[in-house]
Design a protein around this motif. Sequence first.
Motif: not given
Length: 891
Positions: A754, A787, A790, A795, A799-800
């Motif tokens: 991220v 995140l 990560r 994701l 979240e994306q």
Amino acid sequence: MSDTDTNPEGALGGSLRRYRSPVLLLATLAVLGLLPLDPTWQTVLTVGVAWAAVASTLNVWQGHLGEMSFGHGAFVAVGAYAWTVARFRAELPPAPALLVTLVVTLAVCAVVGLAVVQLSHFGSAIVTLFLAFVVAAGLQSSEFTSITGSQAGLLVPELRLLGLNLGAERGLYYLGLGFLGIVLLLTANYVSSARGRALRLIRANDQVASLLGVRVKRVKWAAFVYTGVGAGLGGVVLAQVLTVVTPDSFALHISITAVAMIVVGGQGTTVGPVLGAFFFGALPTVFQSSPVNQALYASITFLVFLVLAPTGLVGLGVGLFRAVAHRRSGGKAAPGPLRIGGSHLVTEAASAPVVPPAPSPADEGTRSPVAAVEVIDVDVTFAGVHALRKVTDTLTAGRTHALIGPNGAGKSTLINAITGIQPVASGAIKVFGTDVTRLHPHAIRRAGVGRTFQNPSLVDDLSVLENVRLGLFSEQQQPLVLDLLRGSLGRRSEAGAVARCEDALRQVGLAPSLWSQRAGGVSLADRKLVDLARALVSQPRVLLLDEPTAGLGEDEMHVVENALLRLRSTGQVSILLIAHHVAFVRRVADSVTVLDAGEVLASGSPDEVTNDSSVLEAFVGTPLEIRRSRTAQKVAVSADAGTSSVGALPPTTPPVSARSGSGLVVASLSAGYGLARVLDDVSLCVRRGELVGLAGRNGVGKTTLLRSLSGISGRAGGTAAIDGRPLPRRPEAAARAGLIHVPEGRGVIPSLTVLENLRVGALAVGGRLTEDRLDCTVDRFPTLGRLLRRQAGLLSGGEQQMLAIARGLVADPSILMIDELSLGLSPKATSEALEVVSAITDRGGPGVLVVDQNIKTLASVCDRLYVLKDGTAVEVESHRESIQDLQEVYF
């Protein structure tokens, strides 16, 4: 245009045109060989004809198929060594030695070709490049000294035939010219055959070729093997020129030079590879005093033509000839046929009133309807995600059935499953009772299934008629040997094939004046009619049409509509079509099935389906509740102002444009792709601090608008400005100017974390993500703060989407454009994304333009709302009553 026959005059006329260029070229070279030249330049001519034979067959692979080979010098080496070993070691006479040379060279090409056709473009080029290294190492290896002579090489015996010395000077030149003549005539037959036309279709779109019955890998393999003919014959002549063959004679740069010959001369042409071969064959003599300059100028020439003149010497010559002819004609273009909406007027029969549909089997008393296509509980999954879930549908014989649904509903996936492109996880598909679920595309085509495509994949350098003939490929195949010897099916068969193509073109209503034109020069509506004729020429029982009206204006749409109605009236073909223009569907379809999220939502008559409330909701969407309701804020602002309207109201902050001219202003913008004009006259504005929605049915041009503004695709007309300055046309410049585009599908980089994705977003502002900017981003997106380490690929969809928006914001944009915000998101994730977007524009933040199909969702949160329809943008009031009226956009 190719030299194939495009009229019903028979195979003889086609053959004469096919051989005209090779015969003229050979006659010219024969006369050139009679000139009194010194031995050095006589050798140049001989080397030229040898490499011309190599390049002419390689041109089938490179110029017609569009593949690359950076190792073909290895096959020439195989031919040269096979000839020399057969003559020197085995002491064979010339004729048997030549046969052995060809057999060995073709066998090596066949074996290597098995690996090459598994890959494409860069992959196949690397395989052949590796082959060149292997052959060079093998020739130098001491393990094979008894055969190859290793570094010492092999002495090439003198070549005499019937008392003539064919191994030196003029005799060798005419031997090489004879080999070149064989190659040119065989190649002319090859590229004029059905297999030759299929090569160009594979180059344009191998998936379409497969659906038209072409066994792509088999056809490509045959083309690769054929290149061994020129390599073997050229190797024989080059061996005689060298007198001693050594590994150094066939170094890696020889293979690259073979590619350059075709590029510089003109790919896909008859004369081009020959010109290129003589050009590069003469370089060693021109620069014999300075080999360094030879390599330098050869490289510069190759790069110049590759970048600035990809059509080569032949293309430059044709362009110059046309320019001179244009100047002599006074710059007046020949009058063309009258056009309506981009499509040529069709014949009187084609434009006559539409015939009513023929009675369906269900109308014939007690007879039960016959199922043309049955889809039974079909499941299709991508990486565990269901694209289709237990889909069941039926196309009745002789009827027209439509598939509609919002973007991502699974319509094209279902068509791909029926045609064998997309494997089915479970369920069954039957065509007139025959199970085709596990068959290959070419087998399904033989079962009577034809198909068109949303973007017609025509071969632009073939005529309209030749493109239609591609639909007959599976019926017109013959052994490669026959293709090489005559290139046609015989006079009667050729005339019959042409007649069938003309009949198909009449069926769809395409004017005869277009039949002989290059497909690359006709309008989009005409291309779609050609695509339809190509599907019809094989006389299918089932016709699948994928978006036949996509990118067309109303007038052009009616041309396609009339063609479909004429087909339906015959009752001889069953039609299954995908369309987003529901009004068009109502006019042409007998029945409709609606897909939504991979499931059947409704099925019935067009009127029943389009009046179903669940269908309306699937297209228009439903309002979403968000905690930070801008609608409530707008109502409060309206109440403070003493008004009662809840239409298009000012944002929560004063319009910045009134103070500084900040924001995006678009006026009369037009844009499209190639011949397809998608947007005609779009005007809109997005101020800083505003949240503006852009809605419209799928295929109307929402994504095209965003891509044209961000510079990914071109703008054909109109103006666009950001913060009072003209909007740059290049993507990187537009981003630096303050316009950031979050594309459909989010565009995050799955393999990066991220935090690394956020750093990528900072490239537009110098490439440095400061701590302050990162802290601000984490404050706006608390979920992402947890995140940062990560990988983005791990994701969730929501979240994306947050990451894609955050990555855009770190560039500190003036305007942020988000394409298809809710695509693939649950209602909860969509609500969360909308809350974030709504908060971004508060307190004088950037302006945000949000694209989404869900009109009601946009209306529930946006300050203003535009709807794209018929290529233009209309601003509407974002209250409940006007949103109900927007159902016209879809139905």
